[in-house]
Scaffold this motif. Structure first.
Motif, PDB file in Angstrom:
ATOM      1  N   ASP A 140     -23.592   9.737   6.643  1.00  0.00           N
ATOM      2  CA  ASP A 140     -22.686   9.326   5.575  1.00  0.00           C
ATOM      3  C   ASP A 140     -23.704   9.116   4.492  1.00  0.00           C
ATOM      4  OD1 ASP A 140     -20.225   8.287   4.153  1.00  0.00           O
ATOM      5  OD2 ASP A 140     -21.196   6.413   4.675  1.00  0.00           O
ATOM      6  N   ILE A 141     -24.813   8.054   4.752  1.00  0.00           N
ATOM      7  CA  ILE A 141     -25.543   7.633   3.779  1.00  0.00           C
ATOM      8  C   ILE A 141     -26.598   8.627   2.905  1.00  0.00           C
ATOM      9  CG2 ILE A 141     -27.727   6.247   3.521  1.00  0.00           C
ATOM     10  CD1 ILE A 141     -26.613   4.316   5.644  1.00  0.00           C
ATOM     11  N   MET A 142     -26.839   9.795   3.853  1.00  0.00           N
ATOM     12  CA  MET A 142     -27.822  10.619   3.550  1.00  0.00           C
ATOM     13  C   MET A 142     -27.071  11.733   2.437  1.00  0.00           C
ATOM     14  SD  MET A 142     -30.693   9.821   4.425  1.00  0.00           S
ATOM     15  CE  MET A 142     -31.792  11.394   3.768  1.00  0.00           C
ATOM     16  N   LYS A 143     -25.716  12.253   3.125  1.00  0.00           N
ATOM     17  CA  LYS A 143     -24.758  13.214   2.360  1.00  0.00           C
ATOM     18  C   LYS A 143     -23.888  12.680   1.323  1.00  0.00           C
ATOM     19  CE  LYS A 143     -27.048  16.430   4.892  1.00  0.00           C
ATOM     20  NZ  LYS A 143     -27.947  17.225   4.120  1.00  0.00           N
ATOM     21  N   LYS A 144     -23.356  11.635   1.737  1.00  0.00           N
ATOM     22  CA  LYS A 144     -22.343  11.061   0.844  1.00  0.00           C
ATOM     23  C   LYS A 144     -21.143  11.848   0.433  1.00  0.00           C
ATOM     24  CE  LYS A 144     -25.371   7.772  -2.026  1.00  0.00           C
ATOM     25  NZ  LYS A 144     -26.303   8.377  -1.298  1.00  0.00           N
ATOM     26  N   PRO A 145     -20.592  12.307   1.754  1.00  0.00           N
ATOM     27  CA  PRO A 145     -19.586  13.331   1.818  1.00  0.00           C
ATOM     28  C   PRO A 145     -18.241  12.573   0.990  1.00  0.00           C
ATOM     29  CG  PRO A 145     -19.686  12.596   3.802  1.00  0.00           C
ATOM     30  CD  PRO A 145     -20.780  12.119   3.216  1.00  0.00           C
ATOM     31  N   LEU A 146     -17.508  13.445   0.429  1.00  0.00           N
ATOM     32  CA  LEU A 146     -16.289  12.867  -0.349  1.00  0.00           C
ATOM     33  C   LEU A 146     -15.406  12.270   0.692  1.00  0.00           C
ATOM     34  CD1 LEU A 146     -14.474  12.596  -2.645  1.00  0.00           C
ATOM     35  CD2 LEU A 146     -13.301  14.774  -2.212  1.00  0.00           C
ATOM     36  N   ALA A 147     -14.850  12.873   2.128  1.00  0.00           N
ATOM     37  CA  ALA A 147     -14.141  12.362   3.102  1.00  0.00           C
ATOM     38  C   ALA A 147     -14.554  10.831   3.258  1.00  0.00           C
ATOM     39  CB  ALA A 147     -14.161  13.205   4.027  1.00  0.00           C
ATOM     40  N   THR A 148     -15.829  10.530   3.852  1.00  0.00           N
ATOM     41  CA  THR A 148     -16.012   9.173   4.255  1.00  0.00           C
ATOM     42  C   THR A 148     -16.230   8.284   3.054  1.00  0.00           C
ATOM     43  OG1 THR A 148     -18.277   9.892   3.941  1.00  0.00           O
ATOM     44  CG2 THR A 148     -17.386  10.107   6.317  1.00  0.00           C
ATOM     45  N   ARG A 149     -16.446   8.638   1.822  1.00  0.00           N
ATOM     46  CA  ARG A 149     -16.419   7.973   0.495  1.00  0.00           C
ATOM     47  C   ARG A 149     -14.861   7.474   0.322  1.00  0.00           C
ATOM     48  NH1 ARG A 149     -19.614   5.251   0.686  1.00  0.00           N
ATOM     49  NH2 ARG A 149     -19.783   6.162   2.530  1.00  0.00           N
ATOM     50  N   LEU A 150     -13.815   8.339   0.530  1.00  0.00           N
ATOM     51  CA  LEU A 150     -12.499   7.947   0.408  1.00  0.00           C
ATOM     52  C   LEU A 150     -12.141   7.146   1.269  1.00  0.00           C
ATOM     53  CD1 LEU A 150     -10.964  11.401  -1.057  1.00  0.00           C
ATOM     54  CD2 LEU A 150     -11.458   9.290  -2.341  1.00  0.00           C
ATOM     55  N   ALA A 151     -12.496   7.349   2.717  1.00  0.00           N
ATOM     56  CA  ALA A 151     -12.122   6.539   3.748  1.00  0.00           C
ATOM     57  C   ALA A 151     -12.813   5.359   3.558  1.00  0.00           C
ATOM     58  CB  ALA A 151     -12.583   7.086   4.998  1.00  0.00           C
ATOM     59  N   GLU A 152     -13.944   5.088   3.248  1.00  0.00           N
ATOM     60  CA  GLU A 152     -14.501   3.538   3.204  1.00  0.00           C
ATOM     61  C   GLU A 152     -13.749   2.836   1.849  1.00  0.00           C
ATOM     62  OE1 GLU A 152     -18.331   1.819   4.124  1.00  0.00           O
ATOM     63  OE2 GLU A 152     -18.769   2.841   2.070  1.00  0.00           O
ATOM     64  N   HIS A 153     -13.686   3.705   0.985  1.00  0.00           N
ATOM     65  CA  HIS A 153     -12.883   3.095  -0.335  1.00  0.00           C
ATOM     66  C   HIS A 153     -11.490   2.320   0.148  1.00  0.00           C
ATOM     67  CE1 HIS A 153     -11.768   2.090  -4.316  1.00  0.00           C
ATOM     68  NE2 HIS A 153     -10.528   2.850  -4.258  1.00  0.00           N
ATOM     69  N   ALA A 154     -10.849   3.229   0.892  1.00  0.00           N
ATOM     70  CA  ALA A 154      -9.401   2.714   1.426  1.00  0.00           C
ATOM     71  C   ALA A 154      -9.573   1.719   2.380  1.00  0.00           C
ATOM     72  CB  ALA A 154      -8.610   3.728   2.092  1.00  0.00           C
ATOM     73  N   LEU A 155     -10.726   1.700   3.328  1.00  0.00           N
ATOM     74  CA  LEU A 155     -10.777   0.593   4.525  1.00  0.00           C
ATOM     75  C   LEU A 155     -11.452  -0.583   3.845  1.00  0.00           C
ATOM     76  CD1 LEU A 155     -11.634   2.889   7.183  1.00  0.00           C
ATOM     77  CD2 LEU A 155      -9.500   1.580   7.034  1.00  0.00           C
ATOM     78  N   ASN A 156     -12.091  -0.554   2.618  1.00  0.00           N
ATOM     79  CA  ASN A 156     -12.949  -1.955   2.458  1.00  0.00           C
ATOM     80  C   ASN A 156     -12.090  -3.058   2.186  1.00  0.00           C
ATOM     81  OD1 ASN A 156     -15.660  -1.133   2.164  1.00  0.00           O
ATOM     82  ND2 ASN A 156     -15.674  -0.247   0.205  1.00  0.00           N
ATOM     83  N   PRO A 157     -10.925  -2.959   1.643  1.00  0.00           N
ATOM     84  CA  PRO A 157      -9.858  -4.253   1.573  1.00  0.00           C
ATOM     85  C   PRO A 157      -9.626  -4.805   2.789  1.00  0.00           C
ATOM     86  CG  PRO A 157      -9.203  -2.539  -0.120  1.00  0.00           C
ATOM     87  CD  PRO A 157     -10.256  -1.912   0.926  1.00  0.00           C
ATOM     88  N   LEU A 158      -9.485  -3.859   3.915  1.00  0.00           N
ATOM     89  CA  LEU A 158      -9.130  -4.284   5.244  1.00  0.00           C
ATOM     90  C   LEU A 158     -10.125  -4.764   6.024  1.00  0.00           C
ATOM     91  CD1 LEU A 158      -6.775  -1.245   5.824  1.00  0.00           C
ATOM     92  CD2 LEU A 158      -6.020  -3.554   5.090  1.00  0.00           C
TER      93      LEU A 158
END
Length: 244
Positions: free
Chosen positions: A206-224
């Motif tokens: 995730d850190i190396m590739k920064k794929p859209l799927a994990t970026r969106l997942a982290e954005h959604a999960l950060n508040p939780l």
């Protein structure tokens, strides 16, 4: 992997920046790339040597714009070797949870920050950190380990008590919370456990590739379940003195 969000914490070329407790230097490097005049300070001589080496490599490779400067130095967060009002920006990331006298550190940061200057502070978030403490004593009962868990309201209150004005906050690194839960469950020193190894590979990818799927997942999960709580504040200008 940055914890401070520079879209919420704007940095101008030429800003004088103190990265306090810089560790491996991730925020100091980013500020240098953005054209700041950076001082990276840490009490670990080994960390400072490594950060100085990377600063030199960045300079040699032209990674920083003209006018940017970078210095790495050893120092004590409770007795900063700088005059009052020395910096436009102070960053302290994942440090305050280690220091018994956190109010003393805040007082020193306020002292060296100029009126109108900006502060970014990040600490482990209460919920995810509480899970780590419940799963493993070894996670925090180590020399130099975490000695407290901040609630967001507590940290913001301490910023205000120190004379700062918080203006924003958010959570970060949701994908890292499960990794630390696994580490605590299987042993914080046990890096060979299959679940821990598998999740670590995911994080590196995730850190190396920064794929859209994990970026969106982290954005959604950060508040939780965001692993870090990040707060931004300013130091007010001193009130004008009345004319005699």
């Amino acid at each position: 992997m940055l914890t401070v969000d520079f879209t919420r914490f704007p940095l101008a070329a030429g800003d004088r920046v103190l990265d306090l407790g810089c560790g491996a230097g991730r925020h100091a490097f980013e500020c240098y790339r953005r054209g700041a005049r950076v001082v990276a300070l840490d009490r670990s001589a080994a960390e400072i040597r490594e950060v100085a080496t990377w600063f030199a490599a960045m300079r040699d490779e032209g990674e920083a714009p003209p006018g940017a400067t970078a210095t790495a130095m050893e120092g004590d967060a409770l007795a900063l070797p700088f005059p009052d009002d020395s910096f436009d920006v102070v960053i302290i990331s994942e440090v305050m949870e280690h220091i018994p006298d956190d109010k003393g550190v805040l007082a020193e940061m306020v002292r060296v920050l100029r009126p109108g200057g900006r502060l970014a502070v990040t600490v482990p978030r209460y919920g995810p950190e509480k899970v780590c403490w419940a799963l493993s004593d070894a996670y925090h009962e180590v020399e130099g380990g975490h000695i407290r868990i901040y609630r967001a309201t507590e940290l913001l209150g301490k910023l205000r008590e120190a004379g700062l004005r918080p203006y924003g906050s958010h959570h970060a690194h949701a994908l890292h919370a499960p990794y630390w839960w696994l580490k605590c469950a299987f042993g914080v020193e046990n890096d060979t456990s299959p679940p821990v190894k598998a999740y670590h590979r995911l994080l590196v990818w995730d850190i190396m590739k920064k794929p859209l799927a994990t970026r969106l997942a982290e954005h959604a999960l950060n508040p939780l379940i965001g692993k870090s709580f990040v707060a931004y504040a300013t130091k007010p200008h001193e009130p004008a003195r009345a004319a005699l």
